[in-house]
Motif scaffolding. Structure first.
Motif, short mmCIF file in Angstrom:
data_model
loop_
_atom_site.label_atom_id
_atom_site.label_comp_id
_atom_site.label_asym_id
_atom_site.label_seq_id
_atom_site.Cartn_x
_atom_site.Cartn_y
_atom_site.Cartn_z
N GLN A 20 0.84 -1.20 0.00
CA GLN A 20 0.00 0.00 0.00
C GLN A 20 0.88 1.25 0.00
OE1 GLN A 20 -3.31 0.42 -0.32
NE2 GLN A 20 -3.20 2.62 -0.02
N ASP A 27 -7.18 3.04 -2.04
CA ASP A 27 -8.09 4.18 -1.88
C ASP A 27 -8.33 4.92 -3.19
OD1 ASP A 27 -5.45 5.00 -1.92
OD2 ASP A 27 -5.71 6.58 -0.43
N ASP A 28 -7.76 4.44 -4.29
CA ASP A 28 -7.90 5.05 -5.62
C ASP A 28 -8.79 4.15 -6.47
OD1 ASP A 28 -7.56 5.72 -8.33
OD2 ASP A 28 -5.49 6.38 -8.03
N ASP A 76 -4.52 6.42 7.00
CA ASP A 76 -4.29 5.24 6.15
C ASP A 76 -4.57 3.94 6.89
OD1 ASP A 76 -3.60 6.54 3.83
OD2 ASP A 76 -1.46 6.14 3.99
N VAL A 79 -8.34 3.23 7.38
CA VAL A 79 -9.18 2.91 6.23
C VAL A 79 -8.72 1.67 5.47
CG1 VAL A 79 -9.97 5.29 5.92
CG2 VAL A 79 -7.98 4.48 4.64
N TYR A 80 -7.48 1.23 5.72
CA TYR A 80 -6.95 0.07 5.00
C TYR A 80 -7.83 -1.18 5.15
CZ TYR A 80 -4.04 -3.84 3.63
OH TYR A 80 -3.59 -4.98 3.04
N ASN A 83 -10.82 -0.87 2.95
CA ASN A 83 -10.42 -0.84 1.53
C ASN A 83 -10.02 -2.22 1.03
OD1 ASN A 83 -10.88 1.89 1.29
ND2 ASN A 83 -8.74 2.49 1.56
#
Length: 120
Positions: A20, A27-28, A76, A79-80, A83
């Motif tokens: 990541q 996140d993209d 990060d 939210v990982y 995601n």
């Protein structure tokens, strides 16, 4: 070819993944869409039954890795998990009949990421 010759029942899955914020950007939405479409195309092209997925998240605090990796952006780590789960759901939706094996790292505080555990 030699493995197939001696062990015709063997199945070797291709590997996809990365780290990541270095080669993986969960996140993209464009990156996720491309990764899923490319994985689908790879499975079809190679005529394999599935894929092995390894999406790593390196926590700050390892001097060598800290020097090599992009620094975590605020939030990060929080939210990982969502995601990576969403990525797997989208991958499964795109490849409903494929075998998918996966490695997912823990990002919870206090997790032991390969360090010696002296706790017995």
């Amino acid at each position: 070819m030699l493995l197939k010759k001696y062990y015709p029942e063997i199945v070797i899955l291709p590997w996809v993944g990365g780290v990541q914020n270095k080669t993986v950007y969960l996140d993209d939405s464009t990156w996720v869409s491309n990764a899923i479409n490319d994985t689908k195309r790879m499975i079809s092209t190679l005529r394999v039954p599935g894929v092995h997925v390894d999406l790593e998240f390196v926590l700050a605090g390892e001097p060598v890795l800290d020097a090599l990796m992009n620094k975590e952006k605020p939030g990060d780590k929080d939210v990982y998990p969502g995601n990576v789960n969403l990525f797997h759901k989208k991958l499964r939706d795109a490849l409903p009949n494929a075998f998918i094996s996966s490695v997912v790292v823990a990002t919870r505080r206090g997790q032991n990421h390969g360090k010696k555990n002296d706790g017995g």
